[in-house]
Design a protein around this motif. Structure first.
Motif, PDB file in Angstrom:
ATOM      1  N   TYR A 203       2.309   6.672  -6.790  1.00 34.05           N
ATOM      2  CA  TYR A 203       1.331   7.640  -7.288  1.00 34.05           C
ATOM      3  C   TYR A 203       1.789   9.072  -7.004  1.00 34.05           C
ATOM      4  O   TYR A 203       1.685   9.942  -7.852  1.00 34.05           O
ATOM      5  CB  TYR A 203      -0.028   7.383  -6.639  1.00 34.05           C
ATOM      6  CG  TYR A 203      -1.084   8.372  -7.048  1.00 34.05           C
ATOM      7  CD1 TYR A 203      -1.672   8.289  -8.300  1.00 34.05           C
ATOM      8  CD2 TYR A 203      -1.480   9.387  -6.194  1.00 34.05           C
ATOM      9  CE1 TYR A 203      -2.635   9.203  -8.690  1.00 34.05           C
ATOM     10  CE2 TYR A 203      -2.434  10.304  -6.570  1.00 34.05           C
ATOM     11  CZ  TYR A 203      -3.019  10.210  -7.818  1.00 34.05           C
ATOM     12  OH  TYR A 203      -3.957  11.123  -8.201  1.00 34.05           O
ATOM     13  N   TYR A 204       2.326   9.289  -5.803  1.00 35.02           N
ATOM     14  CA  TYR A 204       2.779  10.631  -5.419  1.00 35.02           C
ATOM     15  C   TYR A 204       3.918  11.113  -6.316  1.00 35.02           C
ATOM     16  O   TYR A 204       3.965  12.275  -6.711  1.00 35.02           O
ATOM     17  CB  TYR A 204       3.211  10.627  -3.951  1.00 35.02           C
ATOM     18  CG  TYR A 204       3.712  11.959  -3.460  1.00 35.02           C
ATOM     19  CD1 TYR A 204       2.824  12.987  -3.155  1.00 35.02           C
ATOM     20  CD2 TYR A 204       5.069  12.196  -3.297  1.00 35.02           C
ATOM     21  CE1 TYR A 204       3.278  14.213  -2.714  1.00 35.02           C
ATOM     22  CE2 TYR A 204       5.541  13.409  -2.855  1.00 35.02           C
ATOM     23  CZ  TYR A 204       4.639  14.426  -2.557  1.00 35.02           C
ATOM     24  OH  TYR A 204       5.097  15.640  -2.128  1.00 35.02           O
TER      25      TYR A 204
ATOM     26  N   PHE B  67       0.833  -1.201   0.000  1.00 34.97           N
ATOM     27  CA  PHE B  67       0.000   0.000   0.000  1.00 34.97           C
ATOM     28  C   PHE B  67       0.869   1.254   0.000  1.00 34.97           C
ATOM     29  O   PHE B  67       0.635   2.188  -0.786  1.00 34.97           O
ATOM     30  CB  PHE B  67      -0.924  -0.009   1.214  1.00 34.97           C
ATOM     31  CG  PHE B  67      -1.804   1.195   1.311  1.00 34.97           C
ATOM     32  CD1 PHE B  67      -2.888   1.350   0.477  1.00 34.97           C
ATOM     33  CD2 PHE B  67      -1.525   2.190   2.239  1.00 34.97           C
ATOM     34  CE1 PHE B  67      -3.696   2.473   0.562  1.00 34.97           C
ATOM     35  CE2 PHE B  67      -2.326   3.309   2.333  1.00 34.97           C
ATOM     36  CZ  PHE B  67      -3.414   3.449   1.493  1.00 34.97           C
TER      37      PHE B  67
ATOM     38  N   MET C  16       1.157   4.073  -2.965  1.00 32.94           N
ATOM     39  CA  MET C  16       0.883   5.481  -2.680  1.00 32.94           C
ATOM     40  C   MET C  16       2.097   6.354  -3.025  1.00 32.94           C
ATOM     41  O   MET C  16       1.951   7.446  -3.580  1.00 32.94           O
ATOM     42  CB  MET C  16       0.507   5.685  -1.211  1.00 32.94           C
ATOM     43  CG  MET C  16      -0.853   5.152  -0.840  1.00 32.94           C
ATOM     44  SD  MET C  16      -2.159   6.038  -1.683  1.00 32.94           S
ATOM     45  CE  MET C  16      -2.766   4.799  -2.778  1.00 32.94           C
TER      46      MET C  16
END
Length: 66
Positions: free
Chosen positions: A55-56, A48, A52
């Motif tokens: 994506y950031y 996870f 994340m």
């Protein structure tokens, strides 16, 4: 990134399968089942966080991993 995510999923499923094996084999006498489930939770959390972070930083696009 896609291969890394798939590897994480394979390791998570492997940990889950080994926890089931230890649950059946040990009949609750040892704590190996709890250790394997803890590893599974840790791998899920790491996946996870990895997604994340991807994506950031723009590695994973908004449409997802295709």
């Amino acid at each position: 990134m896609r291969i890394l995510a798939l590897l994480f999923i394979v390791f998570i499923l492997g940990s889950l399968a080994s926890a089931l094996y230890y649950l059946i084999k040990d009949k609750g006498q040892t704590d190996r089942t709890v250790k394997m489930l803890t590893i599974r939770v840790g791998l899920s959390l790491a996946l996870f966080i990895l997604l994340m972070a991807g994506y950031y930083f723009g590695i994973v696009p908004q449409s997802g991993l295709r």
